[in-house]
Motif scaffolding. Structure first.
Motif, mmCIF file in Angstrom:
data_model
loop_
_atom_site.group_PDB
_atom_site.id
_atom_site.type_symbol
_atom_site.label_atom_id
_atom_site.label_comp_id
_atom_site.label_asym_id
_atom_site.label_seq_id
_atom_site.Cartn_x
_atom_site.Cartn_y
_atom_site.Cartn_z
ATOM 1 N N GLN A 18 44.481 -24.505 27.609
ATOM 2 C CA GLN A 18 44.078 -25.861 27.233
ATOM 3 C C GLN A 18 45.261 -26.642 26.663
ATOM 4 O OE1 GLN A 18 41.078 -27.130 28.018
ATOM 5 N NE2 GLN A 18 40.726 -25.126 28.967
ATOM 6 N N GLU A 19 46.086 -25.957 25.875
ATOM 7 C CA GLU A 19 47.228 -26.651 25.274
ATOM 8 C C GLU A 19 48.282 -26.970 26.336
ATOM 9 O OE1 GLU A 19 47.188 -25.557 20.638
ATOM 10 O OE2 GLU A 19 48.503 -24.289 21.840
ATOM 11 N N SER A 52 47.020 -28.513 20.524
ATOM 12 C CA SER A 52 45.758 -29.185 20.231
ATOM 13 C C SER A 52 44.652 -28.261 19.741
ATOM 14 C CB SER A 52 45.265 -29.906 21.493
ATOM 15 O OG SER A 52 45.148 -28.984 22.577
ATOM 16 N N GLU A 53 44.855 -26.918 19.817
ATOM 17 C CA GLU A 53 43.805 -25.980 19.426
ATOM 18 C C GLU A 53 43.966 -25.584 17.963
ATOM 19 O OE1 GLU A 53 41.213 -24.897 20.953
ATOM 20 O OE2 GLU A 53 41.565 -25.842 22.895
ATOM 21 N N LYS A 68 47.699 -27.571 29.467
ATOM 22 C CA LYS A 68 47.169 -28.690 30.254
ATOM 23 C C LYS A 68 47.369 -30.013 29.530
ATOM 24 C CE LYS A 68 43.234 -28.477 32.306
ATOM 25 N NZ LYS A 68 41.793 -28.256 32.564
ATOM 26 N N SER A 69 47.134 -30.000 28.224
ATOM 27 C CA SER A 69 47.250 -31.241 27.449
ATOM 28 C C SER A 69 48.677 -31.503 26.984
ATOM 29 C CB SER A 69 46.329 -31.184 26.231
ATOM 30 O OG SER A 69 46.766 -30.192 25.314
ATOM 31 N N ARG A 70 49.541 -30.484 27.085
ATOM 32 C CA ARG A 70 50.941 -30.560 26.649
ATOM 33 C C ARG A 70 51.062 -30.884 25.172
ATOM 34 N NH1 ARG A 70 55.064 -31.722 31.440
ATOM 35 N NH2 ARG A 70 53.796 -30.980 33.173
ATOM 36 N N THR A 71 50.108 -30.418 24.395
ATOM 37 C CA THR A 71 50.143 -30.593 22.942
ATOM 38 C C THR A 71 49.568 -29.345 22.271
ATOM 39 O OG1 THR A 71 47.932 -31.606 22.862
ATOM 40 C CG2 THR A 71 49.824 -33.105 23.082
#
Length: 287
Positions: free
Chosen positions: A256-257, A264-265, A259-262
Motif C-alpha cells: 500500500q505504501e 502512509s501506514e 503504491k501511494s509512494r508515502t
C-alpha cells in the motif's frame, strides 16, 4: 536461568495476544513421547503456530509473481546509482535495469546496497548454524517444531530448535554457534552431538552434517526496518528477522505504501529507519 527466560518470554507473548500457555512435562511427553521430559523445567505450547519450509515458500512466491506478470532477473547486484531521469540504474551480473522506484529487501545485503545511495542501515551480526541428520524414523509426532533454552557457562542462555523438513530429515538450529573466521569449530560439532542427545535418546549417534555459517538480517535494535527513506527519493526499505514469519503482514502494508509512494501506514510508523536518528523514541523496551 533458561527456565526463567522462557517463563518471561511466555508472559510477554501472552501480553501481546499470542495463544501460548504453560504445559507440564507430562503434557509434553504425551505429545512427543520420543523426547526426554525428565530434563524439562518449564514448557509452553504455542498451539496456533506452524512451521514452513522457507526455501519452498520463497520459490513459490517468485513463481506466483511471475504468473502475475513480474519480470524476474536473478543476479548479483554490483552497483546502484541515480540516473538522468531521476530514477535508479541497477547493474547486476545478469544485465542492467532501470526503475523509478526502488525497494531494497536484500536481507543482510541491504546495508551495502543502501550505502551506495547514501542511506545508513544499522544492523548487527547475528550468526546462526543449522545441522541436519536423517533419523530412521520421525522423532516429532505432534508438533511442528520444538524450541528450548539451555544455560551455558561461556554463552549464557542459548536457544535451540528442532524440526523435520519436507524430506523427513531433522533440522537442528542453534542461536549462537562456535566458529572462527567464518568456519564452524570442532567444539561446536561436539556440542551439537551433546544437545541432540539431551533432547532425545533417538538422536544419539546420528550422523550430523553442519551447514555453512549464515547470518540473519537483524537491525540494530532487533526490530524491522520498513518504509521510505528520507535520505533518497523513492527508495523503500524492508529488512527484518524473521522474514518468513513477518513477510505476509509486512508485504501487505508495504504494498500500500509503495503504491501511494508515502509512509502512509500508521502500523509501520514505529519501524521507520528514522528511529535510529537522535531524538527518535525506541520501542525495544516495550516489545
Amino acid at each position: 536461568k533458561s527456565a526463567k527466560y522462557l517463563q518471561d518470554s511466555v508472559v510477554r507473548l501472552q501480553e501481546h495476544g499470542h495463544d501460548i500457555r504453560e504445559i507440564s512435562a507430562e503434557d509434553l511427553y504425551e505429545m512427543e513421547p520420543k523426547l526426554k521430559p525428565d530434563s524439562v523445567q518449564f514448557a509452553a505450547l504455542a498451539s496456533d503456530e506452524m512451521v514452513v519450509d522457507s526455501g519452498r515458500v520463497a520459490s513459490r512466491c517468485l513463481e506466483v509473481a511471475q504468473e502475475k506478470g513480474v519480470s524476474l532477473v536473478l543476479g548479483k547486484v554490483s552497483e546502484i546509482s541515480r540516473n538522468a531521469s531521476g530514477g535508479y540504474t541497477i547493474i547486476t551480473s545478469e544485465g542492467t535495469a532501470n526503475c523509478d522506484l526502488l525497494v531494497l529487501a536484500a536481507g543482510t545485503g541491504t546495508p551495502l546496497l543502501a550505502s551506495k545511495l547514501g542511506i545508513d542501515v544499522p544492523m548487527v551480526d547475528s550468526p546462526g548454524i543449522l545441522a541436519r541428520a536423517s533419523p530412521p524414523e520421525s522423532v516429532l509426532q505432534s508438533t511442528g517444531m520444538v524450541q528450548w533454552y539451555s544455560s551455558l557457562p561461556d554463552k549464557g542462555v542459548v536457544s535451540y530448535h528442532l524440526k523435520h523438513d519436507a524430506s523427513g530429515d531433522l533440522v537442528f538450529g542453534e542461536g549462537d554457534g562456535l566458529f572462527v573466521n567464518g568456519k564452524v569449530t570442532d567444539a561446536f560439532t561436539e556440542r551439537q552431538h551433546a544437545q541432540w542427545g539431551e533432547c532425545s535418546n533417538y538422536l544419539k549417534g546420528l550422523d550430523i552434517k553442519v551447514d555453512p555459517l549464515w547470518f540473519r538480517p537483524v537491525p540494530l535494535d532487533g526490530l524491522p526496518i520498513v518504509g521510505f527513506s528520507r535520505e533518497a527519493d523513492n527508495v523503500y526499505l524492508a529488512v527484518t528477522h524473521s522474514g518468513i514469519t513477518l513477510a505476509p503482514l509486512i508485504a501487505k502494508l508495504a504494498a500500500q505504501e509503495v503504491k501511494s509512494r508515502t509512509n502512509s501506514e500508521p502500523h509501520l510508523d514505529p519501524f521507520r529507519i528514522e528511529r535510529f536518528h537522535s531524538g527518535f523514541p525506541s520501542l525495544r523496551t516495550n516489545l
